[in-house]
Design a protein around this motif. Structure first.
Motif, PDB file in Angstrom:
ATOM      1  N   ALA A 118    -108.206 -14.610  16.002  1.00 10.00           N
ATOM      2  CA  ALA A 118    -106.974 -14.185  15.345  1.00 10.00           C
ATOM      3  C   ALA A 118    -107.286 -13.126  14.303  1.00 10.00           C
ATOM      4  CB  ALA A 118    -106.282 -15.364  14.686  1.00 10.00           C
ATOM      5  N   VAL A 119    -106.450 -12.112  14.252  1.00  9.24           N
ATOM      6  CA  VAL A 119    -106.500 -11.097  13.193  1.00  9.24           C
ATOM      7  C   VAL A 119    -105.159 -11.132  12.477  1.00  9.24           C
ATOM      8  CG1 VAL A 119    -106.795  -8.661  12.638  1.00  9.24           C
ATOM      9  CG2 VAL A 119    -108.077  -9.669  14.544  1.00  9.24           C
ATOM     10  N   VAL A 120    -105.194 -11.379  11.179  1.00  8.24           N
ATOM     11  CA  VAL A 120    -103.955 -11.491  10.413  1.00  8.24           C
ATOM     12  C   VAL A 120    -104.007 -10.546   9.218  1.00  8.24           C
ATOM     13  CG1 VAL A 120    -103.738 -13.910  11.063  1.00  8.24           C
ATOM     14  CG2 VAL A 120    -104.710 -13.322   8.841  1.00  8.24           C
ATOM     15  N   GLU A 121    -102.817 -10.208   8.735  1.00  6.59           N
ATOM     16  CA  GLU A 121    -102.692  -9.504   7.461  1.00  6.59           C
ATOM     17  C   GLU A 121    -101.769 -10.325   6.583  1.00  6.59           C
ATOM     18  OE1 GLU A 121    -101.527  -5.609   8.698  1.00  6.59           O
ATOM     19  OE2 GLU A 121    -103.592  -4.977   9.058  1.00  6.59           O
ATOM     20  N   VAL A 122    -102.222 -10.626   5.369  1.00  6.37           N
ATOM     21  CA  VAL A 122    -101.527 -11.545   4.482  1.00  6.37           C
ATOM     22  C   VAL A 122    -101.143 -10.818   3.204  1.00  6.37           C
ATOM     23  CG1 VAL A 122    -101.641 -13.758   3.276  1.00  6.37           C
ATOM     24  CG2 VAL A 122    -102.903 -13.442   5.419  1.00  6.37           C
ATOM     25  N   ASP A 123     -99.872 -10.922   2.849  1.00  8.92           N
ATOM     26  CA  ASP A 123     -99.425 -10.465   1.539  1.00  8.92           C
ATOM     27  C   ASP A 123     -99.770 -11.578   0.555  1.00  8.92           C
ATOM     28  OD1 ASP A 123     -98.041  -9.864  -0.790  1.00  8.92           O
ATOM     29  OD2 ASP A 123     -96.337  -8.983   0.253  1.00  8.92           O
ATOM     30  N   THR A 124    -100.866 -11.399  -0.159  1.00 14.83           N
ATOM     31  CA  THR A 124    -101.370 -12.467  -1.021  1.00 14.83           C
ATOM     32  C   THR A 124    -100.502 -12.671  -2.262  1.00 14.83           C
ATOM     33  OG1 THR A 124    -102.837 -10.870  -2.108  1.00 14.83           O
ATOM     34  CG2 THR A 124    -103.747 -12.139  -0.260  1.00 14.83           C
ATOM     35  N   GLU A 125     -99.593 -11.753  -2.537  1.00 18.47           N
ATOM     36  CA  GLU A 125     -98.708 -11.916  -3.684  1.00 18.47           C
ATOM     37  C   GLU A 125     -97.465 -12.734  -3.332  1.00 18.47           C
ATOM     38  OE1 GLU A 125     -97.879  -7.974  -4.899  1.00 18.47           O
ATOM     39  OE2 GLU A 125     -99.938  -7.535  -5.549  1.00 18.47           O
ATOM     40  N   LEU A 126     -97.013 -12.637  -2.068  1.00 20.19           N
ATOM     41  CA  LEU A 126     -95.811 -13.357  -1.642  1.00 20.19           C
ATOM     42  C   LEU A 126     -96.104 -14.469  -0.636  1.00 20.19           C
ATOM     43  CD1 LEU A 126     -93.264 -10.415  -1.224  1.00 20.19           C
ATOM     44  CD2 LEU A 126     -93.451 -12.022  -3.114  1.00 20.19           C
ATOM     45  N   GLY A 127     -97.324 -14.521  -0.128  1.00 16.86           N
ATOM     46  CA  GLY A 127     -97.680 -15.576   0.818  1.00 16.86           C
ATOM     47  C   GLY A 127     -97.154 -15.345   2.220  1.00 16.86           C
ATOM     48  N   LEU A 128     -96.831 -14.108   2.575  1.00 18.33           N
ATOM     49  CA  LEU A 128     -96.304 -13.792   3.902  1.00 18.33           C
ATOM     50  C   LEU A 128     -97.452 -13.426   4.840  1.00 18.33           C
ATOM     51  CD1 LEU A 128     -93.210 -11.653   2.867  1.00 18.33           C
ATOM     52  CD2 LEU A 128     -93.311 -14.097   3.376  1.00 18.33           C
ATOM     53  N   VAL A 129     -97.344 -13.869   6.099  1.00 20.35           N
ATOM     54  CA  VAL A 129     -98.411 -13.674   7.078  1.00 20.35           C
ATOM     55  C   VAL A 129     -97.894 -12.849   8.248  1.00 20.35           C
ATOM     56  CG1 VAL A 129     -99.999 -14.822   8.682  1.00 20.35           C
ATOM     57  CG2 VAL A 129     -99.489 -15.867   6.461  1.00 20.35           C
ATOM     58  N   LYS A 130     -98.641 -11.851   8.629  1.00 19.26           N
ATOM     59  CA  LYS A 130     -98.384 -11.074   9.844  1.00 19.26           C
ATOM     60  C   LYS A 130     -99.584 -11.255  10.767  1.00 19.26           C
ATOM     61  CE  LYS A 130     -96.693  -7.721  12.541  1.00 19.26           C
ATOM     62  NZ  LYS A 130     -95.391  -7.780  13.228  1.00 19.26           N
ATOM     63  N   VAL A 131     -99.367 -11.844  11.934  1.00 23.31           N
ATOM     64  CA  VAL A 131    -100.446 -11.996  12.905  1.00 23.31           C
ATOM     65  C   VAL A 131    -100.496 -10.717  13.731  1.00 23.31           C
ATOM     66  CG1 VAL A 131    -101.401 -13.370  14.781  1.00 23.31           C
ATOM     67  CG2 VAL A 131    -100.097 -14.488  12.963  1.00 23.31           C
ATOM     68  N   VAL A 132    -101.590 -10.004  13.614  1.00 26.83           N
ATOM     69  CA  VAL A 132    -101.734  -8.688  14.246  1.00 26.83           C
ATOM     70  C   VAL A 132    -102.207  -8.833  15.686  1.00 26.83           C
ATOM     71  CG1 VAL A 132    -102.989  -6.491  14.142  1.00 26.83           C
ATOM     72  CG2 VAL A 132    -102.218  -7.602  12.026  1.00 26.83           C
ATOM     73  N   GLU A 133    -103.124  -9.758  15.930  1.00 23.04           N
ATOM     74  CA  GLU A 133    -103.678  -9.918  17.272  1.00 23.04           C
ATOM     75  C   GLU A 133    -104.137 -11.358  17.458  1.00 23.04           C
ATOM     76  OE1 GLU A 133    -106.708  -7.169  19.576  1.00 23.04           O
ATOM     77  OE2 GLU A 133    -107.803  -8.778  18.553  1.00 23.04           O
ATOM     78  N   PRO A 188     -97.435 -26.271   9.602  1.00 23.61           N
ATOM     79  CA  PRO A 188     -97.508 -24.822   9.432  1.00 23.61           C
ATOM     80  C   PRO A 188     -97.809 -24.448   7.978  1.00 23.61           C
ATOM     81  CG  PRO A 188     -95.227 -25.504   9.561  1.00 23.61           C
ATOM     82  CD  PRO A 188     -96.037 -26.733   9.848  1.00 23.61           C
ATOM     83  N   VAL A 189     -98.526 -23.325   7.809  1.00 26.00           N
ATOM     84  CA  VAL A 189     -98.813 -22.843   6.472  1.00 26.00           C
ATOM     85  C   VAL A 189     -97.561 -22.141   5.943  1.00 26.00           C
ATOM     86  CG1 VAL A 189     -99.761 -20.631   7.293  1.00 26.00           C
ATOM     87  CG2 VAL A 189    -100.441 -21.541   5.065  1.00 26.00           C
ATOM     88  N   ARG A 190     -97.250 -22.390   4.690  1.00 22.42           N
ATOM     89  CA  ARG A 190     -96.062 -21.823   4.063  1.00 22.42           C
ATOM     90  C   ARG A 190     -96.486 -20.895   2.930  1.00 22.42           C
ATOM     91  NH1 ARG A 190     -93.273 -27.737   3.479  1.00 22.42           N
ATOM     92  NH2 ARG A 190     -92.690 -28.059   5.660  1.00 22.42           N
ATOM     93  N   PRO A 191     -95.588 -20.015   2.507  1.00 22.85           N
ATOM     94  CA  PRO A 191     -95.947 -19.101   1.399  1.00 22.85           C
ATOM     95  C   PRO A 191     -96.468 -19.823   0.164  1.00 22.85           C
ATOM     96  CG  PRO A 191     -93.934 -18.351   2.443  1.00 22.85           C
ATOM     97  CD  PRO A 191     -94.270 -19.673   3.076  1.00 22.85           C
ATOM     98  N   GLU A 192     -95.870 -20.974  -0.166  1.00 23.91           N
ATOM     99  CA  GLU A 192     -96.313 -21.680  -1.373  1.00 23.91           C
ATOM    100  C   GLU A 192     -97.708 -22.271  -1.228  1.00 23.91           C
ATOM    101  OE1 GLU A 192     -93.346 -24.593   0.693  1.00 23.91           O
ATOM    102  OE2 GLU A 192     -93.657 -22.418   0.483  1.00 23.91           O
ATOM    103  N   HIS A 193     -98.202 -22.411   0.013  1.00 23.49           N
ATOM    104  CA  HIS A 193     -99.578 -22.869   0.199  1.00 23.49           C
ATOM    105  C   HIS A 193    -100.577 -21.746  -0.070  1.00 23.49           C
ATOM    106  CE1 HIS A 193     -97.717 -25.770   3.374  1.00 23.49           C
ATOM    107  NE2 HIS A 193     -97.558 -26.226   2.146  1.00 23.49           N
ATOM    108  N   ILE A 194    -100.128 -20.514   0.085  1.00 20.34           N
ATOM    109  CA  ILE A 194    -101.006 -19.352  -0.040  1.00 20.34           C
ATOM    110  C   ILE A 194    -101.020 -18.806  -1.464  1.00 20.34           C
ATOM    111  CG2 ILE A 194    -101.327 -16.957   0.718  1.00 20.34           C
ATOM    112  CD1 ILE A 194    -100.156 -17.820   3.439  1.00 20.34           C
ATOM    113  N   VAL A 195     -99.870 -18.851  -2.107  1.00 19.43           N
ATOM    114  CA  VAL A 195     -99.727 -18.254  -3.433  1.00 19.43           C
ATOM    115  C   VAL A 195     -99.770 -19.346  -4.491  1.00 19.43           C
ATOM    116  CG1 VAL A 195     -98.245 -16.861  -4.920  1.00 19.43           C
ATOM    117  CG2 VAL A 195     -98.343 -16.395  -2.471  1.00 19.43           C
ATOM    118  N   GLU A 196    -100.517 -19.112  -5.527  1.00 12.64           N
ATOM    119  CA  GLU A 196    -100.538 -20.050  -6.648  1.00 12.64           C
ATOM    120  C   GLU A 196     -99.144 -20.108  -7.269  1.00 12.64           C
ATOM    121  OE1 GLU A 196    -102.810 -21.966  -7.677  1.00 12.64           O
ATOM    122  OE2 GLU A 196    -104.734 -21.219  -6.940  1.00 12.64           O
ATOM    123  N   VAL A 197     -98.605 -21.322  -7.410  1.00 14.55           N
ATOM    124  CA  VAL A 197     -97.274 -21.493  -7.996  1.00 14.55           C
ATOM    125  C   VAL A 197     -97.410 -22.050  -9.415  1.00 14.55           C
ATOM    126  CG1 VAL A 197     -95.054 -22.630  -7.769  1.00 14.55           C
ATOM    127  CG2 VAL A 197     -96.278 -21.894  -5.725  1.00 14.55           C
TER     128      VAL A 197
END
Length: 797
Positions: free
Chosen positions: A663-678, A788-797
């Motif tokens: 898997a290749v992903v791009e993650v917006d680490t500020e908002l916790g959004l994930v884009k799976v590229v491949e 599933p991983v959610r934005p709040e799991h990625i970004v410190e709240v």
């Protein structure tokens, strides 16, 4: 009068003609493909009868409650209502059904055990009339304490959801709220742990996933003059439905005639009954055809889901990366009724080590009864939950050792001959290391694909997409790998067989083969493959696939990646029986004129009988004449055996499939959004019966695993109520979420299987989920033990 299919159309006979050779190994056009992509295909919800009524189900608003009283008087007074049924109206003493354990009531009696459980039925002359009448049924409930997790299910004073259970599993479980428990012990994990240089542990969680098929549950029941009923239904297993329906109706099986109608996806969600019995009951009571179609809201309550799971794992390894031992405990939430939970437990336990060589293991897997929605079969069937955990452990172990995670996997990869924790040897190719090598060797997509030639960001390719949440700030790329093992076919001693009937005759001056099975075509392409097999074995161009029904023997379920193996095996076997009859007839008619009939190896090719040297002896038209040749028989794969209930040892599975993902992903680490590229995949399929269909299966399974990784979850609150029963709030991947999916297909034949094939549909669903999470972990540095991983799991709240 037979039902029609409304505005859509389903061919009653699906032909594949002489414009293509279309044998095994080729990719002929699907006979149902054009109708589906143009929107003309008739699904079960399109069925119509001129004088039909509409059925509606009243469902419980509570997850656990006593039914104090039911008052149907106002509903019966509603104009246009023909019948209102409750538990007391059921015609026989058999009032429960179930795949393995008959613990599911046709209509609730005494109490309800989950949110959305059916309580009453209405038949009316219009669907809105039926719904209004159902709303007028007055049910007095007294809410009961809710069992919603392991702690509440196994507590000393826990409410017993099935206190009178007497099924086979009840005698060996530690608590009545445990559906089934399967331990596996091999070697000495404790002693092996003392030899480990590194030990890692982890606790993981998998959310409840829905099959999210696009065609909701629907069907049409038509009462017959002989007192029976004809049911036109979208299902995965006609004969399993039949065995559960007939006893409740008080009818012999021959008076419940079932025909498969158009199925809009399944993925395990149609293995259990939904509206089948309800429609038949209403049809028999009213004497009129009754159609039931769930809306999307009701569909979320009308079928089982993937078991949510909590998993604890421990792995040890030596400094050079050799795994010393594994311990794990897997707890699956089965919900209110058993469904396929025992088999899911068996899969989760037996495949919990993954595709690795581990000699010393301690494994425990169990499923619970709770007041959450019932859970059962879904693509991957227990192996998905285990794969998420053991692959996270592989990454954690590699990090602890300072080793490349792919190299760690390759050093411990199983191969042909490896002994599984159950003591069973893998006796067909197991190219785990090669799949990992291939998927890692695939070219990586370019960095920052969201940048245009001029350097301006293309927000469509960024996390968040057209919501324009970022122009690349805080976006980090990650790469992750995973590999999985999935069993193929029914296991643990189940008599896994399929029946086929094949007829070869002359129609319009050319030989035509008719293939008749009860296989449920749910979009997997089985009807195409059956025609390919018939062309290959009988050497004819024209093949007609008879509609699937219960007028032929069982084909088993369209699940467990088994249909091409088992029903395809049955079609191959019966075609060969037909071939022998044809050749015998030819010998009788023409053998005296040509000695090659008796001495040569004869083949059927291009509508002719030829020798292995290519000499034509006769045309099939001349051999057949006016007398068709027909055969019907059952076909079975090798027998399996149940796992020992104390040690877990046994030859439990007939075949295994393997897939690896990067898997290749791009993650917006500020908002916790994930884009799976491949999501690149390498998979061994044994034999690509239809290469294009195989690639589609791999890509489809990959996307379903992607959904579990980043978006799909049925949310159930502390009162065991479903909070998001709609596609507004239950999100599934669309084409905008689907990444590039390059596929590398291996064909390493399994000598035990027809054509050497290997079931292909489920394996990619296993490894795609942990690969995505591994990539997100690489991008963020977060542990992320839950999907599933959610934005709040990625970004410190």
């Amino acid at each position: 009068m037979a039902p029609t299919t409304g505005p859509g159309r389903t061919p009653t006979q699906l032909d594949q003609g002489a414009d293509t050779k279309g044998g095994v190994g080729e990719s002929p056009l699907r006979p149902d493909g054009t109708l589906k992509v143009t929107g003309e295909f008739a699904y079960s919800s399109d069925m119509w009868h001129e004088d039909m009524l509409w059925g509606c189900t009243l469902r419980s608003p509570h997850a656990h409650a006593e039914i104090v009283s039911v008052d149907i008087s106002e509903a019966l007074e509603q104009p246009g209502v023909h019948a209102v049924l409750t538990y007391d109206d059921l015609p026989t003493e058999m009032k429960n059904y179930g795949l393995e354990i008959k613990d599911t009531p046709v209509l609730a009696h005494g109490r309800v055990r989950h949110h959305g459980e059916p309580v009453a039925l209405v038949a009316a002359d219009h669907p809105e009339t039926a719904r209004r009448a159902a709303a007028k049924i007055k049910v007095d409930y007294r809410e009961l304490p809710v069992v919603h997790d392991e702690e509440s299910a196994l507590a000393k004073d826990a409410p017993l959801l099935h206190p009178d259970r007497d099924d086979d599993h009840a005698r060996h479980v530690p608590h009545p709220n445990v559906v089934h428990r399967q331990p596996i012990v091999r070697g000495d994990a404790g002693a092996a742990a003392r030899r480990a240089d590194v030990i890692v542990t982890g606790e993981y969680e998998v959310g409840m996933q829905d099959q999210a098929f696009l065609g909701p549950e629907s069907g049409l029941a038509v009462p017959a003059e002989d007192g029976g009923v004809d049911l036109y239904i979208a299902t995965q297993w006609l004969h399993s439905d039949l065995r559960q329906i007939a006893p409740v109706l008080g009818l012999p099986e021959e008076k419940v005639r079932m025909t498969l109608s158009g199925v809009g996806g399944a993925f395990g969600g149609r293995e259990d009954l939904s509206m089948q019995i309800h429609a038949c009951l209403l049809a028999l009571v009213t004497g009129k055809p009754v159609k039931i179609v769930y809306n999307r809201f009701e569909s979320f309550f009308g079928h089982v889901h993937r078991h949510p799971a909590k998993l604890w794992y421990e792995h040890g390894a030596t400094r050079d990366g050799k795994i010393t031992h594994m311990k794990c405990r897997i707890v699956l939430d089965g919900g209110a009724y058993a469904s396929a939970s025992p088999a899911v437990v068996g899969n989760a336990a037996s495949l919990s080590v993954g595709p690795y060589v581990v000699d010393d293991v301690e494994i425990e897997a169990l499923a619970l009864y709770t007041n959450n929605p019932p859970c059962g079969a879904m693509r991957g069937f227990g192996a998905v939950q285990a794969c998420f955990a053991y692959e996270a452990q592989m990454d954690k172990l590699a990090a602890e050792l300072g080793m490349d995670p792919v190299e760690l996997r390759r050093r411990n990869a199983m191969s042909q001959g490896t002994l599984l924790p159950t003591g069973q040897a893998v006796d067909s190719p197991a190219p785990v290391a090669e799949l990992l090598r291939r998927v890692k060797a695939m070219p990586l997509p370019l960095e920052a694909q969201w940048e245009t030639v001029g350097g301006e960001p293309d927000v469509r390719a960024l996390p968040g997409g057209l919501s324009n949440t970022t122009h690349g700030e805080g976006v980090v790329r990650g790469v992750g790998y995973a590999v999985g093992i999935k069993n193929v076919g029914f296991s643990e001693g189940f008599d896994d067989y399929s029946t086929a009937r094949v007829r070869l005759e002359v129609v319009g001056g050319e030989p035509v083969a008719m293939v008749h099975t009860a296989m449920a075509e749910v979009g997997q392409g089985g009807i195409t493959v059956h025609a390919q097999i018939a062309r290959t074995e009988l050497g004819v161009a024209q093949v007609t696939i008879h509609p699937a029904d219960t007028q032929v023997g069982s084909a088993g379920s369209t699940s467990a990646s088994r249909q091409t193996y088992v029903t395809g095996g049955a079609v191959q076997h019966v075609c060969r029986l037909v071939r022998e009859q044809v050749l015998e007839r030819g010998r009788e008619r023409f053998g005296t004129y040509h000695p090659a009939w008796a001495s040569a190896e004869l083949l059927l090719e291009g509508g002719k009988v030829v020798t292995d040297g290519g000499e034509v002896l006769a045309s099939l038209v001349d051999v057949l004449g006016d007398e068709p040749v027909e055969a019907e028989d059952e076909w079975r794969h090798r027998p399996t055996e149940a796992f020992d209930l104390k040690t877990g040892q046994g030859f439990g599975h007939v075949q295994y499939s393997f897939a690896a993902h990067r898997a290749v992903v791009e993650v917006d680490t500020e908002l916790g959004l994930v884009k799976v590229v491949e999501l690149a995949c390498a998979q061994d399929v044994g034999k690509a019966m239809n290469p294009q269909a195989v690639e589609g299966q791999i890509q489809g399974g990959t996307v379903q695993g992607l959904g579990l990784a980043v978006m799909e979850e049925i949310v159930v609150d502390a009162r065991a109520k479903v909070r998001n029963p709609s596609f507004t709030d239950y999100l599934i991947p669309t084409i905008l979420d689907t990444p590039t999916i390059p596929v590398d297909v291996l064909e390493l034949a399994d000598e035990h299987a027809p054509y050497g094939l290997r079931g292909a549909g489920e394996a990619p669903t296993l490894s795609s989920t942990p690969a995505v999470l591994a990539a997100v972990r690489a991008a963020t540095g977060r542990a992320l033990p839950r999907v599933p991983v959610r934005p709040e799991h990625i970004v410190e709240v």
